[in-house]
Design a protein around this motif. Structure first.
Motif, short mmCIF file in Angstrom:
data_model
loop_
_atom_site.label_atom_id
_atom_site.label_comp_id
_atom_site.label_asym_id
_atom_site.label_seq_id
_atom_site.Cartn_x
_atom_site.Cartn_y
_atom_site.Cartn_z
N LEU A 25 0.81 -1.22 0.00
CA LEU A 25 0.00 0.00 0.00
C LEU A 25 0.84 1.27 0.00
CD1 LEU A 25 -2.28 -2.04 0.64
CD2 LEU A 25 -3.23 -0.36 2.22
N HIS A 26 1.96 1.23 0.70
CA HIS A 26 2.78 2.44 0.84
C HIS A 26 3.81 2.61 -0.27
CE1 HIS A 26 2.02 2.90 5.48
NE2 HIS A 26 0.98 3.24 4.74
N GLN A 27 4.33 1.51 -0.80
CA GLN A 27 5.44 1.60 -1.74
C GLN A 27 5.18 0.92 -3.08
OE1 GLN A 27 8.94 0.14 0.27
NE2 GLN A 27 8.66 1.48 2.02
N GLY A 28 4.05 0.22 -3.20
CA GLY A 28 3.77 -0.44 -4.47
C GLY A 28 4.69 -1.61 -4.76
N ILE A 29 5.07 -2.36 -3.71
CA ILE A 29 5.94 -3.52 -3.86
C ILE A 29 5.21 -4.76 -3.35
CG2 ILE A 29 8.13 -4.59 -3.19
CD1 ILE A 29 9.30 -1.80 -2.97
N GLY A 30 5.15 -5.82 -4.17
CA GLY A 30 4.41 -7.02 -3.83
C GLY A 30 5.14 -7.92 -2.85
N LYS A 31 4.51 -9.03 -2.55
CA LYS A 31 5.02 -9.96 -1.55
C LYS A 31 6.44 -10.44 -1.85
CE LYS A 31 4.20 -14.57 0.42
NZ LYS A 31 4.65 -14.15 1.76
N GLY A 61 8.70 -8.92 -3.64
CA GLY A 61 9.60 -7.83 -4.00
C GLY A 61 9.38 -7.26 -5.37
N GLU A 62 8.37 -7.76 -6.09
CA GLU A 62 8.11 -7.25 -7.44
C GLU A 62 7.39 -5.91 -7.36
OE1 GLU A 62 4.32 -9.49 -6.37
OE2 GLU A 62 6.47 -9.55 -5.92
N HIS A 63 7.67 -5.05 -8.34
CA HIS A 63 7.00 -3.75 -8.40
C HIS A 63 5.57 -3.93 -8.93
CE1 HIS A 63 10.19 -0.94 -7.35
NE2 HIS A 63 11.02 -1.74 -7.99
N PHE A 79 -2.99 0.03 -9.50
CA PHE A 79 -3.25 -0.08 -8.07
C PHE A 79 -2.80 1.24 -7.46
CE2 PHE A 79 -1.34 -1.34 -3.87
CZ PHE A 79 -2.55 -1.49 -3.20
N PRO A 80 -3.69 2.03 -6.87
CA PRO A 80 -3.37 3.43 -6.53
C PRO A 80 -2.51 3.58 -5.28
CG PRO A 80 -5.60 2.95 -5.85
CD PRO A 80 -5.10 1.71 -6.58
N TYR A 81 -1.35 2.92 -5.25
CA TYR A 81 -0.50 3.02 -4.07
C TYR A 81 0.10 4.42 -3.91
CZ TYR A 81 3.34 2.10 -7.42
OH TYR A 81 4.22 2.15 -8.47
N ALA A 117 10.34 1.26 -10.82
CA ALA A 117 11.24 1.87 -9.83
C ALA A 117 11.51 3.32 -10.22
CB ALA A 117 12.54 1.08 -9.75
N PHE A 118 11.69 3.57 -11.52
CA PHE A 118 11.92 4.93 -11.99
C PHE A 118 10.63 5.75 -11.95
CE2 PHE A 118 15.10 2.19 -13.95
CZ PHE A 118 16.26 2.82 -13.52
#
Length: 460
Positions: free
Chosen positions: A94-100, A102-104, A109-111, A155-156
């Motif tokens: 929710l805060h960084q847009g990174i999945g379980k 470690g994938e972006h 998804f409006p993180y 990431a960019f």
């Protein structure tokens, strides 16, 4: 001021909450109940449920100019859902847009908005989702074109568009304003639809809530502009529209906004609806040429005759045969106020974007007397007939001359957007090249450091 919605929730659920943190006596059932409220406020069901499907099992397609993204299963199924996610992994998503793993995640998804959520609120949402029955449902593979299918590129995107910062109240503003700000920008993520996008597809902060186009619909201007925004709406009209999807003299919500009202806003306590209205009222006025200017005294209200005379145009013929029995020739609605066209942005939009969508796909609304439905005319009316009736409606109920063409209807019917992809592809290529150069530079620095370290060791 964390957990800003707790005060309103306490009135509904009877909780005694004295501060921002959950009291030690709060039971797991209390947290789940609060999480249910917050999940509605965050509008999770809308994106993670296909039409007619089980809630939260994912699979809803989001059509973008460069492919389709499918929403994932967020039930607590360990294999195909989020049942194996830890608290930290859920909050990080929710805060960084990174999945379980470690994938972006993609910002469909409006993180970038959810990053403002407090950890307590995020975990309350998780507690509610984990209380639901697990459903095994694999998520469909996204169909994105290269280079947009490269997740590492996010990431960019995050460097440019993600603040990764929790909501902080403004001490100069009222509690209502701060709670409304939290609801609009973090939980409700209203700007994700109502704010225009930049070239990188991030939210254009200089045009916040100034209106945008999304999936063939116009998300209207929510700023305080009196001509093209909400500036001329009364408090009662705004709060009624938010909570019920209808306001006298302003028309009814349809399409994505009706869905937001039905699945999210209608579940909010009145103090939160009021807080949201207070915040929207404070937004600086902005406008754009394409924003509809509502005519409060259209020709339909000046025509005393029940059935107007004049030329028997194709648009009028279609309206008489398919529309007049529900909407009336004066546009005031015959069976329900939700059929009221007076003051509606849809019939004041020179492009008639939302009007075309409603005629093609129909509309529905939950009312005090039950669910009301407008049938879809996409199969019974031709593109030429829909264009004609759209132009007629804008003329009669908006007092303006639109120029909707059959080709406009064809594009809306196919879901085709008239968008030049070249700038976005060029931007993605540039980002990719920059990313590769950065990685090459880091690799070079690493090699130099290793060589220096070895040389030092040899000398010693």
């Amino acid at each position: 001021m964390r957990n800003l919605t707790l005060a309103a929730f306490a009135m509904v659920a009877g909780l005694c909450l004295s501060g921002p943190a959950v009291a030690q006596t709060t039971t797991n059932a209390d947290i789940i109940k609060r999480g249910e409220y917050l999940t509605h406020a965050a509008d999770c069901e809308a994106c993670h449920t296909v039409e007619g499907g089980k809630p939260y099992i994912g699979g809803r397609p989001f059509t973008l100019p460069f492919g389709v993204i499918f929403s994932p299963n967020i039930t607590p199924d360990v294999k195909t859902g989020i049942g194996g996610w830890s608290d930290d992994e859920f909050v990080r998503a929710l805060h960084q847009g990174i999945g379980k793993d470690g994938e972006h995640l993609y910002p469909a998804f409006p993180y970038a908005s959810y990053t403002g959520l407090s950890r307590d609120d995020a975990l309350a949402i998780k507690a509610y989702l984990f209380s639901l029955p697990p459903v095994e449902q694999e998520t469909k593979e996204n169909t994105l074109a290269f280079p947009f299918n490269q997740r590492w590129g996010m990431a960019f995107w995050n460097l440019v568009n993600l603040a990764d910062k929790r909501f902080s109240p403004d001490p100069k503003q009222s509690d209502d304003w701060n709670r409304g700000n939290y609801l609009a920008n973090a939980l409700g993520h209203c700007g994700e639809c109502h704010t225009p996008r930049t070239l990188s597809f991030g939210l254009n902060s200089s045009r916040s809530f100034a209106g945008a186009e999304i999936e063939g619909w116009r998300a209207y201007n929510l700023t305080s502009d009196k001509d093209r925004g909400l500036g001329s709406w009364s408090d009662a009209q705004l709060e009624s529209y938010l909570s019920t999807g209808h306001a006298d003299g302003r028309g009814a919500a349809a399409g994505p906004m009706e869905e937001v009202v039905r699945l999210s806003l209608s579940h909010l306590a009145q103090p939160d609806i009021h807080a949201l209205a207070v915040y929207l009222r404070s937004l600086p006025p902005q406008s754009a040429e394409h924003d509809p200017v509502v005519n409060t005294n259209p020709p339909a209200l000046q025509d005393a005759a029940y059935v107007p005379g004049g030329a028997d145009t194709l648009g009028r013929t279609v309206f008489e045969g398919s529309c007049a029995s529900c909407h009336g020739w004066d546009g005031m609605g015959m069976q329900t106020p939700h059929a009221d066209l007076k003051g509606s942005g849809a019939v004041n939009d020179l492009q008639a974007m939302n009007l075309i969508q409603v005629v093609l796909n129909g509309a529905s609304a939950n009312t005090a007397t039950g669910q009301m439905r407008m049938p879809a005319f996409g199969k019974s009316l031709s593109d030429t007939e829909i264009a004609a009736v759209a132009n007629y409606a804008v003329d009669r109920f908006g007092g303006q001359r639109s120029s909707v063409t059959p080709d406009d209807v064809r594009k809306a019917r196919l879901g085709a957007a008239d968008l030049d992809l070249k700038p976005y592809i060029n931007a993605a290529i540039v980002l990719g090249i920059v990313g590769l150069l950065v990685l090459a530079a880091l690799a070079s620095v690493s090699i130099v450091l290793r060589m220096t370290r070895r040389a030092t060791q040899n000398i010693s």
